[in-house]
Each structure stands twice: as structure tokens, then as C-alpha cells.
Design a protein around this motif. Structure first.
Motif, mmCIF file in Angstrom:
data_model
loop_
_atom_site.group_PDB
_atom_site.id
_atom_site.type_symbol
_atom_site.label_atom_id
_atom_site.label_comp_id
_atom_site.label_asym_id
_atom_site.label_seq_id
_atom_site.Cartn_x
_atom_site.Cartn_y
_atom_site.Cartn_z
ATOM 1 N N TYR A 196 0.975 -1.329 -0.179
ATOM 2 C CA TYR A 196 -0.037 -0.068 0.091
ATOM 3 C C TYR A 196 0.833 1.283 -0.041
ATOM 4 O O TYR A 196 2.112 1.082 0.565
ATOM 5 C CB TYR A 196 -0.906 0.126 1.099
ATOM 6 C CG TYR A 196 -2.002 -1.018 1.143
ATOM 7 C CD1 TYR A 196 -3.175 -0.591 0.540
ATOM 8 C CD2 TYR A 196 -1.893 -2.185 1.785
ATOM 9 C CE1 TYR A 196 -4.272 -1.385 0.460
ATOM 10 C CE2 TYR A 196 -2.977 -3.304 1.480
ATOM 11 C CZ TYR A 196 -4.099 -2.735 0.972
ATOM 12 O OH TYR A 196 -5.154 -3.600 0.918
ATOM 13 N N GLU A 197 0.189 2.349 -0.342
ATOM 14 C CA GLU A 197 0.921 3.670 -0.375
ATOM 15 C C GLU A 197 1.021 4.145 1.052
ATOM 16 O O GLU A 197 0.329 5.107 1.315
ATOM 17 C CB GLU A 197 0.536 4.744 -1.606
ATOM 18 C CG GLU A 197 1.020 4.367 -2.980
ATOM 19 C CD GLU A 197 0.393 5.342 -3.672
ATOM 20 O OE1 GLU A 197 0.292 6.459 -3.583
ATOM 21 O OE2 GLU A 197 0.315 4.792 -4.912
ATOM 22 N N THR A 198 1.596 3.513 1.847
ATOM 23 C CA THR A 198 1.971 4.165 3.300
ATOM 24 C C THR A 198 3.197 3.824 3.763
ATOM 25 O O THR A 198 4.043 3.028 2.915
ATOM 26 C CB THR A 198 0.945 3.136 4.248
ATOM 27 O OG1 THR A 198 1.475 1.542 4.181
ATOM 28 C CG2 THR A 198 -0.524 3.215 4.025
ATOM 29 N N THR A 202 1.909 -1.320 4.935
ATOM 30 C CA THR A 202 0.873 -1.968 5.242
ATOM 31 C C THR A 202 -0.302 -0.983 5.615
ATOM 32 O O THR A 202 -0.159 0.558 5.821
ATOM 33 C CB THR A 202 1.100 -2.830 6.508
ATOM 34 O OG1 THR A 202 1.709 -2.048 7.506
ATOM 35 C CG2 THR A 202 2.044 -3.865 6.449
ATOM 36 N N CYS A 203 -1.546 -1.298 5.787
ATOM 37 C CA CYS A 203 -2.619 -0.340 6.047
ATOM 38 C C CYS A 203 -2.694 0.270 7.391
ATOM 39 O O CYS A 203 -2.091 -0.040 8.426
ATOM 40 C CB CYS A 203 -4.000 -1.335 5.897
ATOM 41 S SG CYS A 203 -4.429 -1.886 4.485
ATOM 42 N N SER A 242 0.053 1.615 11.593
ATOM 43 C CA SER A 242 0.057 0.642 10.777
ATOM 44 C C SER A 242 0.052 -0.853 11.149
ATOM 45 O O SER A 242 0.231 -1.054 12.365
ATOM 46 C CB SER A 242 1.267 0.716 9.921
ATOM 47 O OG SER A 242 2.480 0.219 10.392
ATOM 48 N N ARG A 265 -3.985 -8.729 -0.822
ATOM 49 C CA ARG A 265 -4.800 -7.563 -0.322
ATOM 50 C C ARG A 265 -6.235 -8.103 -0.037
ATOM 51 O O ARG A 265 -6.731 -8.937 -0.843
ATOM 52 C CB ARG A 265 -4.971 -6.232 -1.387
ATOM 53 C CG ARG A 265 -3.580 -5.568 -1.252
ATOM 54 C CD ARG A 265 -3.933 -4.365 -2.277
ATOM 55 N NE ARG A 265 -2.554 -3.461 -2.286
ATOM 56 C CZ ARG A 265 -2.662 -2.420 -2.821
ATOM 57 N NH1 ARG A 265 -3.808 -1.830 -3.199
ATOM 58 N NH2 ARG A 265 -1.606 -1.416 -2.777
ATOM 59 N N ALA A 271 -6.260 2.164 2.162
ATOM 60 C CA ALA A 271 -4.796 2.164 2.667
ATOM 61 C C ALA A 271 -4.776 2.719 3.953
ATOM 62 O O ALA A 271 -4.200 2.269 4.906
ATOM 63 C CB ALA A 271 -3.962 2.810 1.668
#
Ligand SMILES: NC(=O)c1ccc[n+]([C@@H]2O[C@H](COP(=O)([O-])OP(=O)(O)OC[C@H]3O[C@@H](n4cnc5c(N)ncnc54)[C@H](O)[C@@H]3O)[C@@H](O)[C@H]2O)c1
Length: 313
Positions: A196-198, A202-203, A242, A265, A271
Motif C-alpha cells: 500500500y502507499e503508506t 501496510t494499512c 500501521s 490484499r 490504505a
């Protein structure tokens, strides 16, 4: 307390009863009445017999994944069941309703943190079922003079600090108890995606301590009693963490590595999800008491360590 024990635990209520019996704070008592949401006449009788003046409605089916595979049961329990409670309140003349709603009513976030004015576009039947109830409430107020508060929880977590009450779901789907179980040698934790874009892939989620969640309900009821208008508030800690951060804190607190494996996912997992909680702070005078993830995990761990098999141990 009214519950059909489909997912609840009689022993949890017995613990509260014992805690209250030895409490020096002058707190009242709690009684468990076993019954279903759809038993409208039984609810009317109960409300009238006990002189009930307000209902806090927590009972629901609460798994996003199950709601996708079995939407009929989610609409039946969460929408029809809640309408039954509201109908019973109307017949018994009960005028105040506090509703357990969810951040799932918002769907895929268009901005974070998520405020009350965020677009409401649920992406699963669970979120739809809660939003349907939220949308009904102003109509019930206009027609039946019923005041309400909808509290949209983010991720409820932790346990009561005294160790009386904790999380015991079957199957357990929440991250912190699953990570604790993995640290104790249970099934490895499945990480649902790490691309993810983190910052760590991770979420990011908002974990609110269950004690703060409980306090918010009391604030909501007191506000209605003091003349506050009916309202919906987002209820979160306001800090994103996260999945990897949660795992690291669980490892520190439990003192064991969390066995984890990477999985794909999950559909519909945004995200980043966390609450803007300024409105509820200003509107209800509520403040989160526990803002750090470590305390949330420590409280959860204290309960799980003492109850390795849940309430039945
Ligand atoms: N746990 C979370 O992170 C979270 C987040 C957002 C919203 N919520 C909402 O908070 C509430 C409580 O969630 P939870 O995590 O404690 O869930 P839970 O499954 O642990 O508790 C739900 C309770 O409702 C009871 N129940 C379910 N259907 C019933 C019926 N038809 N009749 C009588 N009792 C019934 C169950 O026996 C159980 O005790 C739910 O409304 C849920 O949608 C929870």
C-alpha cells in the motif's frame, strides 16, 4: 443488558456483576436478559416493566467479510433487527437512542482524517446496513420525537484495565487479538498486503480503546439529557497506526515474535482510515484517555494472558 448470546458471553456479564458487587463507587447493578432483537413484543414488555428511558444499541452482526458473502443476514439483523428495537421503543415511549455505527459507512476515503462531512459511500453490506439505520433516525425523531446519537466507531481495541473484560470472538478477526494469539504460538498472522502507499506498505488504522468508547456513550447520553441536538459523531483515537507497527508493539509487550505470513490484499480495504475526532470532543466534551497504542496492547495482553481460552477460562 439484552443479548441473544449468539456472539456474546454470559460469563462476561457475570464478571461485571461480581465487579459491581464489590465496587465501592456506588455503581448500580446489571442484569442479563437473553433475547433477540426481532422479538419486538418482548422488548416492549421489558422496556415498560423496567422503566427504561434510553437504549444503547450495540447488538449487530459485525464482520465486513461475512456481510459480503451473506448480505441477507446482515440486512435482517442490522436493519430489520434495529427497526424492531426502534418500534419497541416507540410503543413503550422510550425517547433516547445511542447507536453503534461504524466508519464503514464512509467507504473508500477521499480524504483523511475522516470527518463527519466525509461522503458516505459504503462498499459493503455491513456499512450499508449501518448507514440505512443512520438515515432512518432523523425520520423517527420527526415523527416520534425520538432523540438519537450515532457513534461511528473506528477499530475498537484493548480491554478494561482491571482485566475483567476483554475480546473473545469466534473466529477472531481483529488485528490485536490475532497478533497476540500468533505471538503465543497460535496460527500465524496473515498480513493482507504490504504494498500500500503508506510508509511501511501496510494499512493504517485508528485503534480506539474500548474504555474510551464506553465513555463516549455516557457523554452522548448525558448530552441528550442536557438538551444537545441529535447528532452523528466519528469516534476514533485520531491517530493512524500501521499493521506492522501493531505487530512490533505486540512483540514488545508479549515478549515473543509474532509469526506472520504475507497474503493478498483484501477487497475493499482502504490504505488509510482514521478519524477526525475534534467534533466529538467539542460537541460532547469527550476526550480519549488512552492515546498510545502500547497501553491499548498492554490492556489487551493482560486479559488474553489471564484468559487464554476466552471467557470460558
Ligand atoms: N469492534 C469494532 O471494532 C467495531 C467497529 C465499528 C462498529 N462496531 C459496532 O459495535 C457494536 C458491537 O461490536 P462488537 O465488536 O462488540 O461485536 P460483537 O459481535 O462482539 O457483539 C455484538 C453482540 O450483539 C449480540 N447480537 C447480535 N445479534 C443479535 C440479535 N439479533 N439479538 C440479540 N443480540 C444480538 C451478540 O450476541 C453480541 O453479544 C456492533 O454494533 C458493531 O457493528 C464495532
Amino acid at each position: 443488558m439484552y443479548d441473544d448470546l449468539s456472539a456474546g458471553h454470559r460469563h462476561a456479564v457475570e464478571r461485571v456483576q461480581r465487579a459491581l458487587a464489590t465496587s465501592t463507587t456506588g455503581a448500580g447493578t446489571v442484569e442479563l436478559v437473553v433475547g433477540g432483537l426481532h422479538e419486538t413484543s418482548a422488548l416492549v414488555d421489558l422496556f415498560v416493566e423496567r422503566g427504561v428511558t434510553a437504549v444503547m444499541h450495540f447488538a449487530a452482526s459485525a464482520s465486513v467479510g461475512d456481510s459480503v458473502s451473506d448480505p441477507a443476514s446482515y440486512y435482517h439483523n442490522n436493519v430489520v433487527g434495529t427497526l424492531s428495537v426502534l418500534a419497541a421503543m416507540q410503543r413503550a415511549g422510550v425517547k433516547r437512542f445511542i447507536f453503534s455505527s461504524t466508519c464503514a459507512i464512509f467507504g473508500e476515503p477521499v480524504e483523511t482524517p475522516i470527518g463527519e462531512d466525509h461522503p458516505q459511500r459504503p462498499v459493503n453490506p455491513y456499512g450499508e446496513s449501518k448507514l440505512t439505520v443512520e438515515r432512518a433516525l432523523p425520520h423517527f425523531e420527526r415523527a416520534y420525537n425520538m432523540q438519537w446519537m450515532a457513534l461511528r466507531y473506528f477499530n475498537a481495541a484493548g480491554a478494561d484495565p482491571e482485566g475483567w473484560l476483554g475480546e473473545d470472538h469466534s473466529p477472531e478477526q481483529h488485528l490485536i487479538p490475532r497478533a497476540i494469539a500468533a505471538a503465543r504460538g497460535g496460527d500465524p498472522l496473515v498480513l493482507f498486503g504490504d504494498d500500500y502507499e503508506t510508509p511501511d506498505g501496510t494499512c493504517l488504522r485508528d485503534y480506539i480503546h474500548v474504555g474510551d468508547l464506553a465513555t463516549a456513550h455516557l457523554c452522548a447520553l448525558q448530552a441528550l439529557e442536557a438538551g444537545h441536538a441529535s447528532a452523528a459523531y466519528n469516534l476514533g483515537n485520531g491517530r493512524p497506526h500501521s499493521v506492522r507497527e501493531v505487530i512490533a508493539v505486540v512483540e514488545e509487550v508479549v515478549g515473543q515474535p509474532v509469526a506472520a505470513r504475507l497474503g493478498p490484499r483484501r477487497a475493499g480495504d482502504p490504505a488509510v482510515l482514521y478519524a477526525a475526532n475534534r467534533s466529538i470532543q467539542e460537541g460532547l466534551g469527550w476526550r480519549p484517555r488512552v492515546v498510545d497504542l502500547r497501553t491499548i496492547v498492554e490492556d489487551a495482553w493482560r486479559w488474553h494472558e489471564a484468559h487464554p481460552h476466552g471467557y470460558d477460562t
